[in-house]
Design an enzyme around this catalytic site. Sequence first.
Site, PDB file in Angstrom:
ATOM      1  N   THR A 125     -32.723 -34.284  22.478  1.00 32.40           N
ATOM      2  CA  THR A 125     -32.575 -33.953  21.054  1.00 32.40           C
ATOM      3  C   THR A 125     -32.583 -35.181  20.151  1.00 32.40           C
ATOM      4  O   THR A 125     -32.165 -36.278  20.562  1.00 32.40           O
ATOM      5  CB  THR A 125     -31.242 -33.199  20.841  1.00 32.40           C
ATOM      6  OG1 THR A 125     -30.923 -33.172  19.445  1.00 32.40           O
ATOM      7  CG2 THR A 125     -30.073 -33.851  21.573  1.00 32.40           C
ATOM      8  N   GLU A 127     -30.506 -35.650  17.968  1.00 27.81           N
ATOM      9  CA  GLU A 127     -29.099 -36.053  17.771  1.00 27.81           C
ATOM     10  C   GLU A 127     -28.766 -37.302  18.580  1.00 27.81           C
ATOM     11  O   GLU A 127     -27.758 -37.959  18.312  1.00 27.81           O
ATOM     12  CB  GLU A 127     -28.157 -34.907  18.167  1.00 27.81           C
ATOM     13  CG  GLU A 127     -28.029 -33.823  17.121  1.00 27.81           C
ATOM     14  CD  GLU A 127     -27.382 -34.305  15.829  1.00 27.81           C
ATOM     15  OE1 GLU A 127     -26.226 -34.744  15.878  1.00 27.81           O
ATOM     16  OE2 GLU A 127     -28.028 -34.258  14.780  1.00 27.81           O
ATOM     17  N   TYR A 149     -21.677 -34.048  21.319  1.00 29.70           N
ATOM     18  CA  TYR A 149     -22.943 -33.380  21.673  1.00 29.70           C
ATOM     19  C   TYR A 149     -24.044 -34.420  21.910  1.00 29.70           C
ATOM     20  O   TYR A 149     -24.732 -34.405  22.930  1.00 29.70           O
ATOM     21  CB  TYR A 149     -23.365 -32.411  20.558  1.00 29.70           C
ATOM     22  CG  TYR A 149     -24.760 -31.829  20.747  1.00 29.70           C
ATOM     23  CD1 TYR A 149     -24.990 -30.781  21.630  1.00 29.70           C
ATOM     24  CD2 TYR A 149     -25.863 -32.368  20.061  1.00 29.70           C
ATOM     25  CE1 TYR A 149     -26.282 -30.266  21.821  1.00 29.70           C
ATOM     26  CE2 TYR A 149     -27.147 -31.864  20.244  1.00 29.70           C
ATOM     27  CZ  TYR A 149     -27.342 -30.805  21.119  1.00 29.70           C
ATOM     28  OH  TYR A 149     -28.609 -30.305  21.314  1.00 29.70           O
ATOM     29  N   LYS A 153     -26.002 -35.239  25.514  1.00 31.81           N
ATOM     30  CA  LYS A 153     -27.457 -35.077  25.661  1.00 31.81           C
ATOM     31  C   LYS A 153     -28.123 -36.403  26.015  1.00 31.81           C
ATOM     32  O   LYS A 153     -29.107 -36.442  26.750  1.00 31.81           O
ATOM     33  CB  LYS A 153     -28.039 -34.509  24.363  1.00 31.81           C
ATOM     34  CG  LYS A 153     -27.784 -33.017  24.177  1.00 31.81           C
ATOM     35  CD  LYS A 153     -28.699 -32.200  25.085  1.00 31.81           C
ATOM     36  CE  LYS A 153     -28.570 -30.714  24.834  1.00 31.81           C
ATOM     37  NZ  LYS A 153     -29.534 -29.924  25.617  1.00 31.81           N
TER      38      LYS A 153
HETATM   39  P1  NAP Z   1     -29.109 -21.898  21.709  1.00 33.83           P
HETATM   40  O1  NAP Z   1     -29.705 -20.825  20.864  1.00 33.83           O
HETATM   41  O2  NAP Z   1     -27.705 -22.325  21.450  1.00 33.83           O
HETATM   42  O3  NAP Z   1     -29.250 -21.453  23.252  1.00 33.83           O
HETATM   43  C1  NAP Z   1     -28.577 -22.113  24.283  1.00 33.83           C
HETATM   44  C2  NAP Z   1     -28.298 -21.116  25.395  1.00 33.83           C
HETATM   45  O4  NAP Z   1     -27.613 -21.783  26.460  1.00 33.83           O
HETATM   46  C3  NAP Z   1     -27.422 -19.945  24.964  1.00 33.83           C
HETATM   47  O5  NAP Z   1     -28.070 -18.744  25.243  1.00 33.83           O
HETATM   48  C4  NAP Z   1     -26.158 -20.115  25.820  1.00 33.83           C
HETATM   49  O6  NAP Z   1     -25.626 -18.889  26.264  1.00 33.83           O
HETATM   50  C5  NAP Z   1     -26.699 -20.885  27.029  1.00 33.83           C
HETATM   51  N1  NAP Z   1     -25.598 -21.553  27.739  1.00 33.83           N
HETATM   52  C6  NAP Z   1     -24.581 -22.280  27.187  1.00 33.83           C
HETATM   53  N2  NAP Z   1     -23.754 -22.703  28.140  1.00 33.83           N
HETATM   54  C7  NAP Z   1     -24.233 -22.255  29.322  1.00 33.83           C
HETATM   55  C8  NAP Z   1     -23.792 -22.373  30.672  1.00 33.83           C
HETATM   56  N3  NAP Z   1     -22.675 -23.035  30.977  1.00 33.83           N
HETATM   57  N4  NAP Z   1     -24.522 -21.786  31.654  1.00 33.83           N
HETATM   58  C9  NAP Z   1     -25.613 -21.080  31.344  1.00 33.83           C
HETATM   59  N5  NAP Z   1     -26.091 -20.919  30.075  1.00 33.83           N
HETATM   60  C10 NAP Z   1     -25.398 -21.507  29.077  1.00 33.83           C
HETATM   61  O7  NAP Z   1     -30.010 -23.209  21.629  1.00 33.83           O
HETATM   62  P2  NAP Z   1     -31.559 -23.371  21.220  1.00 33.83           P
HETATM   63  O8  NAP Z   1     -31.627 -23.661  19.765  1.00 33.83           O
HETATM   64  O9  NAP Z   1     -32.362 -22.276  21.819  1.00 33.83           O
HETATM   65  O10 NAP Z   1     -31.882 -24.750  21.954  1.00 33.83           O
HETATM   66  C11 NAP Z   1     -32.310 -24.781  23.315  1.00 33.83           C
HETATM   67  C12 NAP Z   1     -31.986 -26.144  23.906  1.00 33.83           C
HETATM   68  O11 NAP Z   1     -32.617 -27.162  23.131  1.00 33.83           O
HETATM   69  C13 NAP Z   1     -30.507 -26.507  23.921  1.00 33.83           C
HETATM   70  O12 NAP Z   1     -30.277 -27.267  25.092  1.00 33.83           O
HETATM   71  C14 NAP Z   1     -30.312 -27.379  22.688  1.00 33.83           C
HETATM   72  O13 NAP Z   1     -29.220 -28.254  22.867  1.00 33.83           O
HETATM   73  C15 NAP Z   1     -31.642 -28.097  22.656  1.00 33.83           C
HETATM   74  N6  NAP Z   1     -32.127 -28.512  21.335  1.00 33.83           N
HETATM   75  C16 NAP Z   1     -32.185 -27.626  20.319  1.00 33.83           C
HETATM   76  C17 NAP Z   1     -32.702 -28.034  19.093  1.00 33.83           C
HETATM   77  C18 NAP Z   1     -32.825 -27.084  17.933  1.00 33.83           C
HETATM   78  O14 NAP Z   1     -32.998 -27.552  16.806  1.00 33.83           O
HETATM   79  N7  NAP Z   1     -32.794 -25.775  18.153  1.00 33.83           N
HETATM   80  C19 NAP Z   1     -33.176 -29.352  18.935  1.00 33.83           C
HETATM   81  C20 NAP Z   1     -33.107 -30.227  20.015  1.00 33.83           C
HETATM   82  C21 NAP Z   1     -32.595 -29.799  21.225  1.00 33.83           C
HETATM   83  P3  NAP Z   1     -24.166 -18.333  25.816  1.00 33.83           P
HETATM   84  O15 NAP Z   1     -24.476 -17.322  24.770  1.00 33.83           O
HETATM   85  O16 NAP Z   1     -23.637 -17.765  27.078  1.00 33.83           O
HETATM   86  O17 NAP Z   1     -23.371 -19.502  25.288  1.00 33.83           O
HETATM   87  O1  F7E Z   2     -26.591 -28.972  10.728  1.00 38.37           O
HETATM   88  C1  F7E Z   2     -25.243 -30.067   7.475  1.00 38.37           C
HETATM   89  C2  F7E Z   2     -24.616 -30.656   8.718  1.00 38.37           C
HETATM   90  O2  F7E Z   2     -25.602 -27.374  12.345  1.00 38.37           O
HETATM   91  C3  F7E Z   2     -27.611 -29.636  10.025  1.00 38.37           C
HETATM   92  C4  F7E Z   2     -28.737 -28.205  16.781  1.00 38.37           C
HETATM   93  O3  F7E Z   2     -29.780 -27.317  17.122  1.00 38.37           O
HETATM   94  O4  F7E Z   2     -30.249 -29.678  15.652  1.00 38.37           O
HETATM   95  C5  F7E Z   2     -29.075 -28.910  15.476  1.00 38.37           C
HETATM   96  O5  F7E Z   2     -27.979 -29.738  15.121  1.00 38.37           O
HETATM   97  C6  F7E Z   2     -27.017 -30.478   8.908  1.00 38.37           C
HETATM   98  C7  F7E Z   2     -25.824 -31.349   9.340  1.00 38.37           C
HETATM   99  O6  F7E Z   2     -27.760 -28.622  12.915  1.00 38.37           O
HETATM  100  C8  F7E Z   2     -23.373 -27.086   6.646  1.00 38.37           C
HETATM  101  O7  F7E Z   2     -23.540 -31.521   8.392  1.00 38.37           O
HETATM  102  C9  F7E Z   2     -24.089 -28.838   5.602  1.00 38.37           C
HETATM  103  O8  F7E Z   2     -25.978 -32.626   8.779  1.00 38.37           O
HETATM  104  O9  F7E Z   2     -27.806 -26.818  11.270  1.00 38.37           O
HETATM  105  P1  F7E Z   2     -26.903 -27.846  11.820  1.00 38.37           P
HETATM  106  P2  F7E Z   2     -27.570 -30.055  13.609  1.00 38.37           P
HETATM  107  O10 F7E Z   2     -26.165 -30.488  13.625  1.00 38.37           O
HETATM  108  O11 F7E Z   2     -28.569 -30.970  12.993  1.00 38.37           O
HETATM  109  C10 F7E Z   2     -30.162 -30.704  16.655  1.00 38.37           C
HETATM  110  C11 F7E Z   2     -31.496 -31.398  16.734  1.00 38.37           C
HETATM  111  C12 F7E Z   2     -29.674 -30.192  17.956  1.00 38.37           C
HETATM  112  O12 F7E Z   2     -30.028 -30.686  19.019  1.00 38.37           O
HETATM  113  C13 F7E Z   2     -28.551 -29.210  17.915  1.00 38.37           C
HETATM  114  O13 F7E Z   2     -28.462 -28.482  19.131  1.00 38.37           O
HETATM  115  O14 F7E Z   2     -26.512 -29.596   7.909  1.00 38.37           O
HETATM  116  N1  F7E Z   2     -24.491 -28.945   6.895  1.00 38.37           N
HETATM  117  N2  F7E Z   2     -23.402 -27.708   5.429  1.00 38.37           N
HETATM  118  C14 F7E Z   2     -24.069 -27.866   7.568  1.00 38.37           C
HETATM  119  N3  F7E Z   2     -24.219 -27.499   8.858  1.00 38.37           N
HETATM  120  C15 F7E Z   2     -23.705 -26.307   9.243  1.00 38.37           C
HETATM  121  N4  F7E Z   2     -23.886 -25.894  10.500  1.00 38.37           N
HETATM  122  N5  F7E Z   2     -22.990 -25.519   8.356  1.00 38.37           N
HETATM  123  C16 F7E Z   2     -22.809 -25.859   7.063  1.00 38.37           C
HETATM  124  O15 F7E Z   2     -22.177 -25.115   6.284  1.00 38.37           O
END
Ligand code: NAP
Ligand code: F7E
Length: 343
Positions: A125, A127, A149, A153
């Site tokens: 990620t 992050e 987090y 990662k």
């Molecule tokens: P998501 O919607 O949060 O999906 C993650 C899944 O992992 C959930 O269904 C969760 O199931 C499952 N999980 C959590 N803990 C587990 C465990 N101990 N054993 C088995 N399954 C488990 O995330 P996503 O947005 O699809 O992202 C997919 C992956 O890409 C994640 O690894 C995330 O960190 C990474 N990522 C996401 C983004 C983004 O912007 N979306 C960007 C960079 C990287 P439960 O409902 O049981 O918790």
């Molecule tokens: O926050 C700001 C907050 O929670 C984005 C995950 O998929 O992407 C995701 O992580 C920004 C942050 O995503 C609120 O402070 C303001 O700066 O939507 P977010 P994230 O933290 O960037 C990365 C790439 C991953 O890997 C992660 O799994 O938005 N922000 N106000 C807020 N954020 C939230 N959630 N809620 C607010 O009210």
Amino acid sequence: MKKVLITGIFGQDGAFLAKRLLSQGFRVFGLARRGGSIKSDRLRYFGILDDVEIKNSEIIDFSSILKLLEEIKPDVIFNLAAQSFVQDSFINPWMTSNINYFGVLNLYEAIRFLKLDCKVYQASTSEMYGKTIDDVQTEKSPFNPQSPYGISKLAAHHLGVIYRETYKLKISNGILFNHESELRGREFVTRKITSQLVEVKNESRDFVLLGNLNAVRDWGYAADYVKAIEMMNFSEVNDDFVVATNNITSVREFFKKSAELLDFKPIFSGNNAEEICTDKKTNKVIMKIDKNYYRPLEVDYLRGDYSKINSTLGWKPETSVDEMIEKMVSFDLENYNKNIYFI
Ligand code: NAP
Ligand code: F7E
């Protein structure tokens, strides 16, 4: 027929990926934790819940992963399972580290133990960059994570590099920047904004409460990004790739664009925690700041350079942030009050 295992299949990316792979004739297994039927809402929404073979398992339980891999013997693994909410990682740092790092260690050790010759995609990620130094982040930019987090990662990312080099495991780390969609969980800021603004429009909510409006992200569309991770795992190359759009938007701009699509006339006033957004048409406040949404440590700015995956595998983003916001707002309008949650 190739056997594919997707961990975290009930999440946003898992659903988009399963849909793509099933349409190409793959046999798709999904690792998911036991839970209520609401967790499978995304697969049900795509009409594919009965087509994937769901296996109840826990990535942090080594024996459970070992038995699962021995039973399936997958050709390809996408490791998407994670505690993925950054804010929650400050509240539950141990569990986040356990799932996001030790879960990955379990997976790699099980593959080694069983001597499986499979391809593995690991969900790294942006992050991991955290407090950024470069204006645009590449695979070579320094990592400086700002949350449990990000650290978990980054540890898993390095583990992948080490296992690839030492044990010749066929691992690719995808450094994906934020990607969103109508299937995004509602706690993430983009879907929070689109779904709650629709509630404000329908007068079932007074206003949206947000944290740091100045945070800047490189937001892409999840369906485009799962295409990138599929390309990584079905290529001969085992490497690390940034997946991004190289375009940036602040949280404030994201809110403004979403509000305008709903026919609000958003006007921002005030500073810092006193900032509000008013609808000029009605003079009603539609957004306020709640300091509880501020992060203990913030990642202010992320912008990714996707040149490497473009030149190596031919991937590029297809959906602009404006098109994505339109899709999300339309979806939330159409599905208002229909109890579709995508948790
Ligand atoms: P998501 O919607 O949060 O999906 C993650 C899944 O992992 C959930 O269904 C969760 O199931 C499952 N999980 C959590 N803990 C587990 C465990 N101990 N054993 C088995 N399954 C488990 O995330 P996503 O947005 O699809 O992202 C997919 C992956 O890409 C994640 O690894 C995330 O960190 C990474 N990522 C996401 C983004 C983004 O912007 N979306 C960007 C960079 C990287 P439960 O409902 O049981 O918790
Ligand atoms: O926050 C700001 C907050 O929670 C984005 C995950 O998929 O992407 C995701 O992580 C920004 C942050 O995503 C609120 O402070 C303001 O700066 O939507 P977010 P994230 O933290 O960037 C990365 C790439 C991953 O890997 C992660 O799994 O938005 N922000 N106000 C807020 N954020 C939230 N959630 N809620 C607010 O009210």
